[in-house]
Write a protein that holds these residues in place. Structure first.
Motif, PDB file in Angstrom:
ATOM      1  N   ASN A  41      14.484   4.212 -10.780  1.00 59.22           N
ATOM      2  CA  ASN A  41      13.785   2.964 -10.551  1.00 59.22           C
ATOM      3  C   ASN A  41      14.731   1.995  -9.457  1.00 59.22           C
ATOM      4  OD1 ASN A  41      16.028   1.736 -12.022  1.00 59.22           O
ATOM      5  ND2 ASN A  41      14.997   1.818 -13.582  1.00 59.22           N
ATOM      6  N   SER A  43      16.745  -0.319  -9.742  1.00 63.37           N
ATOM      7  CA  SER A  43      18.332  -0.464 -10.295  1.00 63.37           C
ATOM      8  C   SER A  43      19.073   0.742 -10.098  1.00 63.37           C
ATOM      9  CB  SER A  43      18.451  -0.994 -11.606  1.00 63.37           C
ATOM     10  OG  SER A  43      19.658  -1.112 -12.201  1.00 63.37           O
ATOM     11  N   GLN A  44      18.377   1.781 -10.326  1.00 64.35           N
ATOM     12  CA  GLN A  44      19.245   3.075 -10.311  1.00 64.35           C
ATOM     13  C   GLN A  44      19.260   3.644  -8.864  1.00 64.35           C
ATOM     14  OE1 GLN A  44      16.646   5.282 -12.823  1.00 64.35           O
ATOM     15  NE2 GLN A  44      18.174   5.942 -14.057  1.00 64.35           N
ATOM     16  N   GLY A  46      20.051   1.649  -6.616  1.00 68.80           N
ATOM     17  CA  GLY A  46      20.793   0.536  -5.904  1.00 68.80           C
ATOM     18  C   GLY A  46      22.276   1.171  -6.474  1.00 68.80           C
ATOM     19  N   ILE A  47      22.497   1.399  -7.700  1.00 67.75           N
ATOM     20  CA  ILE A  47      23.597   1.873  -8.232  1.00 67.75           C
ATOM     21  C   ILE A  47      24.032   3.287  -7.295  1.00 67.75           C
ATOM     22  CG2 ILE A  47      24.890   3.065 -10.181  1.00 67.75           C
ATOM     23  CD1 ILE A  47      22.837   1.446 -12.083  1.00 67.75           C
ATOM     24  N   SER A  50      25.345   2.145  -3.933  1.00 69.39           N
ATOM     25  CA  SER A  50      26.665   1.593  -4.189  1.00 69.39           C
ATOM     26  C   SER A  50      27.869   2.443  -4.135  1.00 69.39           C
ATOM     27  CB  SER A  50      26.641   0.416  -5.515  1.00 69.39           C
ATOM     28  OG  SER A  50      25.986  -0.405  -5.030  1.00 69.39           O
ATOM     29  N   PHE A 343      23.660  -2.873  -5.243  1.00 62.52           N
ATOM     30  CA  PHE A 343      23.479  -2.809  -6.786  1.00 62.52           C
ATOM     31  C   PHE A 343      22.949  -4.310  -7.017  1.00 62.52           C
ATOM     32  CE2 PHE A 343      25.188  -4.724 -11.073  1.00 62.52           C
ATOM     33  CZ  PHE A 343      24.763  -3.733 -11.788  1.00 62.52           C
ATOM     34  N   GLY A 346      19.480  -4.499  -5.913  1.00 60.29           N
ATOM     35  CA  GLY A 346      18.688  -3.686  -6.620  1.00 60.29           C
ATOM     36  C   GLY A 346      18.043  -4.691  -7.851  1.00 60.29           C
ATOM     37  N   LEU A 347      18.977  -5.360  -8.364  1.00 58.64           N
ATOM     38  CA  LEU A 347      18.445  -6.283  -9.452  1.00 58.64           C
ATOM     39  C   LEU A 347      17.702  -7.286  -8.950  1.00 58.64           C
ATOM     40  CD1 LEU A 347      21.820  -6.429 -11.524  1.00 58.64           C
ATOM     41  CD2 LEU A 347      20.041  -4.987 -11.889  1.00 58.64           C
ATOM     42  N   TRP A 349      15.699  -7.119  -6.184  1.00 61.52           N
ATOM     43  CA  TRP A 349      14.347  -6.263  -6.113  1.00 61.52           C
ATOM     44  C   TRP A 349      13.297  -6.287  -7.276  1.00 61.52           C
ATOM     45  CZ3 TRP A 349      13.023  -4.023  -1.468  1.00 61.52           C
ATOM     46  CH2 TRP A 349      11.866  -3.034  -1.594  1.00 61.52           C
ATOM     47  N   LEU A 350      13.850  -5.770  -8.268  1.00 63.90           N
ATOM     48  CA  LEU A 350      13.006  -5.766  -9.694  1.00 63.90           C
ATOM     49  C   LEU A 350      11.889  -7.309  -9.847  1.00 63.90           C
ATOM     50  CD1 LEU A 350      15.428  -4.429 -12.095  1.00 63.90           C
ATOM     51  CD2 LEU A 350      13.914  -3.160 -10.774  1.00 63.90           C
TER      52      LEU A 350
END
Length: 393
Positions: A41, A43-44, A46-47, A50, A343, A346-347, A349-350
């Motif tokens: 997703n 978030s992942q 994004g991690i 990063s 990261f 990414g959050l 983005w949700l």
């Protein structure tokens, strides 16, 4: 052929080609691979991105490693590590596996990119550097084009699985690294490079523009392609086709951009780049038409080619003995935001993908404002328009 292996310029081309074989394949497959195979997703991803930038943040450690091994040999080791990380990627289609292979690939990539930039600025004459760097960019684009064509054929017509595609392109980079190590002459440094890490106040504008460049680059690299896949449902064949178009245009425009910088200077080139990015990122935030999104992606990629003006600006203002250490430090600065920004965004983005691109537009606006401090003819001692011209012989 013997003269080829004694040419510094030839080695710069070969290192760039080897880097693109692995990195273009890794990047062009990534968004589809993590969505279709690893079920990532926002978030992942994004991690993962990063983590990919952590070795870039630690690029200053290149200077420490240079106490143990020469720049050229370290570039070969980096090339091999980049290929190794890429060829292993497809065999670990889960979060932990992808995080680990990404870090391996990224260490090789960022060390190689740092050394490639350092050696380019040391080996290329200032009056020809923009033109040669433009040609190298075109060759890199052609290499990317070849990679995209091969990936398209492999996956659309031959049904080659992801893991074998990664294995093929990563393996090529490993082989090129070994061949370079064996056959290329080891070149002596024309100027002995400083190996002491330091931030020099006279380069402050270059450092700040590099920081902003790293931040906005992450937004394009991480989220522009992800937007096309997630929002518009673009499949792997069309993503590769889009990258193919980018590569074709870059082959044509990159040498012209080099000549433009040579003729009109870094100050004008960077202003045009940053203004274009403000417009593109703002448009990304509100785009609902897939064809307009495609056009923005292509324009974004072309604007990115203009960023080589920042390298030649630094070459003109730098003390020659500082190039190696300053290149490593600038890579770390470039990745300060890159370590946490994917990261955090990414959050964000949700909840709102538009806000991610608005942030990108604001960063580009800051760069545009600062670009007005670049002199028409920057030299060592006259790094910004805030200083009186004081040429160091």
């Amino acid at each position: 052929m013997r003269d080829f292996f004694k040419s510094k310029e030839a080695l710069l081309y070969v290192m760039s080609i080897a880097m693109l074989f692995s990195f273009s394949a890794w990047m062009s497959l990534l968004n589809n691979f993590v969505v279709e195979v690893a079920s990532f997703n926002g978030s992942q991803i994004g991690i993962l991105q990063s983590l990919r930038e952590v070795p870039g943040f630690l690029a200053f450690t290149v200077v420490l490693v240079l106490y143990l091994i020469a720049q050229q040999r370290l570039a070969y080791l980096s090339m091999i590590l980049l290929g190794l990380g890429t060829l292993l990627t497809g065999y670990f289609p889960n979060a932990i596996g992808l995080y680990i292979t990404t870090v391996i690939m990224s260490i090789g990539f960022h060390y190689l990119e740092t050394l490639n930039q350092s050696l380019s600025l040391q080996w290329l004459p200032k009056n020809r550097a923009p033109i040669i760097l433009g040609r190298i960019t075109a060759v890199k684009s052609f290499t990317g084009l070849l990679v995209f064509v091969l990936i398209f054929a492999m996956m659309k017509y031959w049904d080659v699985p992801y893991k074998n595609v990664y294995l093929f392109f990563g393996g090529i980079t490993v082989v090129i690294g070994i061949v370079c190590w064996i056959f290329f002459e080891h070149f002596k440094d024309d100027v002995v490079q400083e190996k002491k890490l330091s931030l020099r106040k006279e380069y402050w504008l270059f450092y700040v523009l590099t920081l902003f460049a790293g931040a906005r680059r992450q937004i394009f690299v991480v989220f522009a392609g992800f937007l096309l896949v997630e929002k518009f449902g673009v499949d792997i064949e069309n993503m590769v086709l889009l990258l193919f178009v980018n590569a074709v245009l870059n082959i044509y425009f990159a040498p012209k951009i080099g000549k433009f910088i040579h003729k009109f200077g870094e100050y004008l080139t960077l202003r045009l780049e940053y203004l274009g990015l403000v417009i593109v990122f703002t448009a990304y935030a509100f785009v609902d038409n897939i064809y307009i999104a495609f056009g923005l992606y292509i324009l974004d990629h072309l604007l990115f080619s203009m960023s080589l003006a920042l390298k030649t600006y630094f070459q003109k203002i730098a003390n020659p003995k500082d190039i190696s250490t300053a290149s490593a430090v600038s890579f770390t600065i470039n990745h300060i935001a890159a370590v946490f920004l994917p990261f955090v965004l990414g959050l964000i983005w949700l909840y709102s993908n538009s806000l991610v691109f608005i942030i990108g537009a604001l960063i580009a606006l800051c760069s545009l404002t600062l670009s007005f401090l670049i002199p028409r003819n920057p030299v060592q001692g006259y790094e910004t328009t805030l200083k009186k011209r004081e040429i160091v012989p």
